[in-house]
Design an enzyme around this catalytic site. Structure first.
Site, PDB file in Angstrom:
ATOM      1  N   GLU A  94      -2.839  36.166  -7.716  1.00 28.77           N
ATOM      2  CA  GLU A  94      -2.575  37.592  -7.559  1.00 28.77           C
ATOM      3  C   GLU A  94      -1.318  38.068  -8.263  1.00 28.77           C
ATOM      4  O   GLU A  94      -1.149  39.248  -8.497  1.00 28.77           O
ATOM      5  CB  GLU A  94      -2.560  38.011  -6.084  1.00 28.77           C
ATOM      6  CG  GLU A  94      -1.300  37.647  -5.319  1.00 28.77           C
ATOM      7  CD  GLU A  94      -1.485  36.452  -4.404  1.00 28.77           C
ATOM      8  OE1 GLU A  94      -0.909  36.495  -3.315  1.00 28.77           O
ATOM      9  OE2 GLU A  94      -2.175  35.500  -4.771  1.00 28.77           O
TER      10      GLU A  94
ATOM     11  N   ARG B 220       2.204  23.218  -1.141  1.00 28.77           N
ATOM     12  CA  ARG B 220       2.012  23.242   0.309  1.00 28.77           C
ATOM     13  C   ARG B 220       0.770  22.483   0.761  1.00 28.77           C
ATOM     14  O   ARG B 220       0.701  22.044   1.904  1.00 28.77           O
ATOM     15  CB  ARG B 220       2.067  24.678   0.806  1.00 28.77           C
ATOM     16  CG  ARG B 220       3.508  25.223   0.649  1.00 28.77           C
ATOM     17  CD  ARG B 220       3.649  26.688   0.946  1.00 28.77           C
ATOM     18  NE  ARG B 220       2.938  27.572   0.058  1.00 28.77           N
ATOM     19  CZ  ARG B 220       3.376  27.999  -1.132  1.00 28.77           C
ATOM     20  NH1 ARG B 220       4.540  27.587  -1.580  1.00 28.77           N
ATOM     21  NH2 ARG B 220       2.659  28.820  -1.858  1.00 28.77           N
TER      22      ARG B 220
END
Length: 182
Positions: free
Chosen positions: A106, A69
């Site tokens: 994460e 992105r």
């Protein structure tokens, strides 16, 4: 400092175009989906414009975009401010000699690579990605650029997940974000 604190009216439009997808890519993750932002031409343009307004005239010679992105936001910012674009990619995606940096995020671990010679000593770099969560990806990007000789001026993200405290891992490097999400 973040744009959402500046009360810029464009920020609300950007925030409303980001879709939250629960349990993606695995249970417990609230995925921040910017593809809906990209479908709204005004909000997408406003996003690019806000970054360009911040970085124009700051002597940034490199905009480094993190796959995938960061490849969406980085090139138009680079073109608008007169900087080169350096892609930071996942392993085995760049031909030729690369340097690598592993990191933890994460929900797993990964690695970024950059072409040897993509940045030079003393170049001023901006790191661009869509989101900061735990900060692992941005730290890996900064390490790659600094190993190549560049000075990282700032990191820029559309979204910050402040509860994950990624900003704290950036070793004092400035972070500019447009919207916070929880």
């Amino acid at each position: 400092m973040s744009a959402y604190r500046d009360k810029d009216p464009r920020i609300h439009g950007i925030k409303t175009q980001i879709r939250v997808v629960p349990d993606f890519p695995k249970p417990g993750i609230m995925f921040q989906d910017i593809t809906t932002l990209l479908l709204d031409t005004k909000s997408f343009k406003d996003t690019i414009d806000l970054f360009v307004e911040r970085y124009k005239g700051k002597n940034i010679s490199v905009v480094a975009g993190i796959e995938a992105r960061g490849f969406i936001f980085g090139p138009p910012i680079a073109l608008a401010i007169g900087a080169k674009f350096v892609p930071l990619r996942k392993p085995r995606k760049l031909p030729g000699k690369v340097i690598s940096e592993a990191y933890v995020l994460e929900y797993g671990s990964d690695c970024l690579e950059m072409h040897v010679g993509a940045v030079g000593l003393g170049e001023r770099a901006l790191v661009v990605d869509d989101l900061i969560a735990t900060g692992g990806t941005l730290c890996a990007a900064m390490n790659l650029l600094e190993r190549g000789g560049a000075e990282v001026v700032e990191c820029a993200c559309v979204i910050e997940l402040p509860d994950l405290k990624g900003r704290e891992r950036l070793n004092g490097k400035p972070l500019y974000v447009l919207v916070e999400s929880h």
